[in-house]
Design a protein around this motif. Structure first.
Motif, PDB file in Angstrom:
ATOM      1  N   LYS A 152       0.828  -1.219   0.116  1.00  0.00           N
ATOM      2  CA  LYS A 152       0.117   0.000   0.229  1.00  0.00           C
ATOM      3  C   LYS A 152       0.681   1.197   0.081  1.00  0.00           C
ATOM      4  N   ASP A 153       0.296   2.456  -0.295  1.00  0.00           N
ATOM      5  CA  ASP A 153       1.149   3.248  -0.415  1.00  0.00           C
ATOM      6  C   ASP A 153       1.145   4.667   0.489  1.00  0.00           C
ATOM      7  N   ILE A 154       1.914   5.142   1.004  1.00  0.00           N
ATOM      8  CA  ILE A 154       1.394   6.265   2.524  1.00  0.00           C
ATOM      9  C   ILE A 154       0.041   6.756   2.450  1.00  0.00           C
ATOM     10  N   ASP A 155      -0.429   6.931   0.810  1.00  0.00           N
ATOM     11  CA  ASP A 155      -1.908   7.778   0.952  1.00  0.00           C
ATOM     12  C   ASP A 155      -2.563   7.207   1.791  1.00  0.00           C
ATOM     13  N   TYR A 156      -2.712   5.192   1.531  1.00  0.00           N
ATOM     14  CA  TYR A 156      -3.657   4.390   2.406  1.00  0.00           C
ATOM     15  C   TYR A 156      -2.844   5.159   3.671  1.00  0.00           C
ATOM     16  N   TYR A 157      -2.136   4.776   4.233  1.00  0.00           N
ATOM     17  CA  TYR A 157      -1.641   5.023   5.115  1.00  0.00           C
ATOM     18  C   TYR A 157      -1.743   5.818   6.475  1.00  0.00           C
ATOM     19  N   ALA A 158      -1.741   6.966   5.581  1.00  0.00           N
ATOM     20  CA  ALA A 158      -2.625   8.771   6.205  1.00  0.00           C
ATOM     21  C   ALA A 158      -3.796   8.077   6.592  1.00  0.00           C
ATOM     22  N   GLU A 159      -4.642   7.993   5.925  1.00  0.00           N
ATOM     23  CA  GLU A 159      -6.257   7.025   5.588  1.00  0.00           C
ATOM     24  C   GLU A 159      -6.338   6.853   7.139  1.00  0.00           C
ATOM     25  N   VAL A 160      -5.458   5.329   7.278  1.00  0.00           N
ATOM     26  CA  VAL A 160      -5.771   4.627   8.530  1.00  0.00           C
ATOM     27  C   VAL A 160      -5.802   5.753   9.025  1.00  0.00           C
ATOM     28  N   THR A 213      14.081  10.062   4.076  1.00  0.00           N
ATOM     29  CA  THR A 213      14.965   9.670   3.046  1.00  0.00           C
ATOM     30  C   THR A 213      13.682   9.871   1.336  1.00  0.00           C
ATOM     31  N   THR A 214      14.337  10.001   0.057  1.00  0.00           N
ATOM     32  CA  THR A 214      13.263  10.280  -0.723  1.00  0.00           C
ATOM     33  C   THR A 214      12.654   9.099  -1.456  1.00  0.00           C
ATOM     34  N   VAL A 215      11.380   9.140  -2.033  1.00  0.00           N
ATOM     35  CA  VAL A 215      10.548   8.267  -2.434  1.00  0.00           C
ATOM     36  C   VAL A 215      10.746   7.972  -4.152  1.00  0.00           C
ATOM     37  N   LEU A 216      11.594   6.793  -4.676  1.00  0.00           N
ATOM     38  CA  LEU A 216      11.669   6.883  -6.123  1.00  0.00           C
ATOM     39  C   LEU A 216      10.590   6.809  -6.458  1.00  0.00           C
ATOM     40  N   GLY A 217      10.654   7.662  -7.525  1.00  0.00           N
ATOM     41  CA  GLY A 217       8.944   8.131  -8.772  1.00  0.00           C
ATOM     42  C   GLY A 217       8.323   8.123  -7.638  1.00  0.00           C
ATOM     43  N   ASN A 274      11.221  13.012  -5.963  1.00  0.00           N
ATOM     44  CA  ASN A 274      11.718  13.851  -4.612  1.00  0.00           C
ATOM     45  C   ASN A 274      11.322  13.827  -3.613  1.00  0.00           C
ATOM     46  N   ARG A 275      10.265  13.071  -3.052  1.00  0.00           N
ATOM     47  CA  ARG A 275       9.925  13.410  -2.240  1.00  0.00           C
ATOM     48  C   ARG A 275      10.296  12.486  -0.936  1.00  0.00           C
ATOM     49  N   SER A 276      10.419  13.090   0.411  1.00  0.00           N
ATOM     50  CA  SER A 276      10.661  12.033   1.643  1.00  0.00           C
ATOM     51  C   SER A 276       8.936  11.460   1.806  1.00  0.00           C
ATOM     52  N   ARG A 277       8.615  10.782   2.718  1.00  0.00           N
ATOM     53  CA  ARG A 277       8.412  10.196   3.329  1.00  0.00           C
ATOM     54  C   ARG A 277       7.342  10.646   4.011  1.00  0.00           C
ATOM     55  N   VAL A 278       8.139  12.040   5.083  1.00  0.00           N
ATOM     56  CA  VAL A 278       8.162  12.374   5.905  1.00  0.00           C
ATOM     57  C   VAL A 278       6.779  14.103   4.840  1.00  0.00           C
ATOM     58  N   ILE A 322      -0.839  14.825   8.169  1.00  0.00           N
ATOM     59  CA  ILE A 322      -0.280  14.468   9.416  1.00  0.00           C
ATOM     60  C   ILE A 322       1.735  14.305   9.433  1.00  0.00           C
ATOM     61  N   TYR A 323       1.913  14.752  11.019  1.00  0.00           N
ATOM     62  CA  TYR A 323       3.018  15.721  10.574  1.00  0.00           C
ATOM     63  C   TYR A 323       4.105  14.786  11.470  1.00  0.00           C
ATOM     64  N   PRO A 324       4.643  13.706  11.049  1.00  0.00           N
ATOM     65  CA  PRO A 324       5.517  12.779  12.505  1.00  0.00           C
ATOM     66  C   PRO A 324       6.681  13.388  12.890  1.00  0.00           C
ATOM     67  N   LYS A 325       7.404  13.177  14.158  1.00  0.00           N
ATOM     68  CA  LYS A 325       7.945  13.372  14.342  1.00  0.00           C
ATOM     69  C   LYS A 325       9.197  12.473  13.986  1.00  0.00           C
ATOM     70  N   VAL A 326      10.343  12.498  13.649  1.00  0.00           N
ATOM     71  CA  VAL A 326      11.392  11.639  12.961  1.00  0.00           C
ATOM     72  C   VAL A 326      12.410  11.481  14.120  1.00  0.00           C
ATOM     73  N   LEU A 327      12.460  10.250  14.637  1.00  0.00           N
ATOM     74  CA  LEU A 327      13.656   9.738  16.057  1.00  0.00           C
ATOM     75  C   LEU A 327      14.851   9.469  15.104  1.00  0.00           C
ATOM     76  N   LYS A 328      15.736   9.731  16.389  1.00  0.00           N
ATOM     77  CA  LYS A 328      16.838   9.738  16.016  1.00  0.00           C
ATOM     78  C   LYS A 328      16.953   8.459  15.922  1.00  0.00           C
ATOM     79  N   LYS A 329      18.014   8.369  15.118  1.00  0.00           N
ATOM     80  CA  LYS A 329      18.315   6.881  15.006  1.00  0.00           C
ATOM     81  C   LYS A 329      19.451   6.739  16.354  1.00  0.00           C
TER      82      LYS A 329
END
Length: 277
Positions: free
Chosen positions: A124-132, A151-155, A158-162, A170-177
């Motif tokens: 499924k794509d990001i839009d699907y999980y955003a709706e969930v 990270t940038t998503v291919l295709g 040049n947008r990232s998942r954020v 939806i505005y995720p907080k990106v956790l420190k690695k």
């Protein structure tokens, strides 16, 4: 065991093992087991246990959270219909497209982490999980995700998942690695202060019981790294949730329950033993 027509040499340690079993195996069954042990190593005792006791015992070997689910059960902290609409909700995710994409929801109430919901899917794509996320009846405090949200998503132009989540509101907080070991330690500490909905989080319980370390056939030991399987993605979301729920979030929840304005030093000293900083 199914029959096995190929003659194989059965080592003495397996002969000794077969002698302890409550049933007598024929030569084909012994040969089958011996060949499987060559292929699987010590995992053969998980796949083909000789007794119920052995099945239970070996299933615990290498399990990362082997004590925490039992502690939750013994303390009667499996409570159905746990969601409380008076409190905000946190959601954490582990990213996957072909692999599982997993989501887990919690609330923090009186210093306890309430695990209230879980979801997984793939392809499924990001839009699907955003709706969930948006379609759940929850009032969100925070959304937590791993560092590769950036990270940038291919295709995707040049947008990232954020960015893709942001476009859906939806505005995720990106956790420190951090290392997996650090995350596991944080999760163990959080689980000591947890309540779980056994209905909506049935998969969470299964994940905690089966998330295991990889087996090294050559050395005959479990390695430090977890096994990559159908349980590891949910375990990652659980780990990200535990990392995202900072000590301060939980301490403020305790302070609120005790009717104080903030988590003062006394509250901190009383709570810090159970929570990873």
């Amino acid at each position: 065991f199914p029959s096995h027509d190929i003659l194989v040499e059965i080592p003495q340690d397996l002969h000794d093992y077969f002698a302890t079993l409550p049933v007598e195996l024929n030569i084909q069954q012994k040969a089958f087991f011996a060949k499987k042990k060559e292929a699987l190593g010590e995992k053969v005792f998980q796949e083909y246990p000789g007794t119920p006791e052995e099945a239970f015992r070996t299933s615990k070997e290498g399990v990362i959270y082997k004590d925490e689910p039992n502690l939750i059960r013994r303390n009667n902290l499996l409570i159905p219909h746990l969601y409380n609409p008076q409190y905000p909700v946190y959601v954490a995710m582990d990213l996957g497209m072909n692999d599982l994409f997993t989501l887990v929801w919690t609330q923090v109430i009186a210093g306890k982490v309430h695990w209230i919901d879980y979801y997984e899917n793939n392809f499924k794509d990001i839009d699907y999980y955003a709706e969930v996320i948006k379609n759940k009846p929850y009032r969100y405090a925070d959304v937590f995700g791993p560092h590769d949200l950036k990270t940038t998503v291919l295709g995707s132009n040049n947008r990232s998942r954020v960015q893709m989540f942001n476009e859906q509101g939806i505005y995720p907080k990106v956790l420190k690695k951090t290392s997996i070991a650090e995350g596991i330690a944080s999760t163990r500490a959080v689980l000591k202060n947890s309540v779980i909905d056994p209905v909506k989080c049935e998969q969470v319980l299964e994940i905690l019981q089966k998330y295991s370390r990889e087996w090294d056939d050559k050395l005959g030991v479990f390695m430090a790294q977890p096994r990559h399987d159908k349980f590891s993605h949910g375990a990652d979301a659980i780990r990200y949730m535990s990392q995202g729920l900072s000590i301060y979030t939980i301490l403020e929840s305790i302070a609120e329950a005790e009717g104080v304005e903030r988590a003062d030093d006394t509250v901190i000293s009383n709570a810090v033993d159970g929570i990873a900083i």
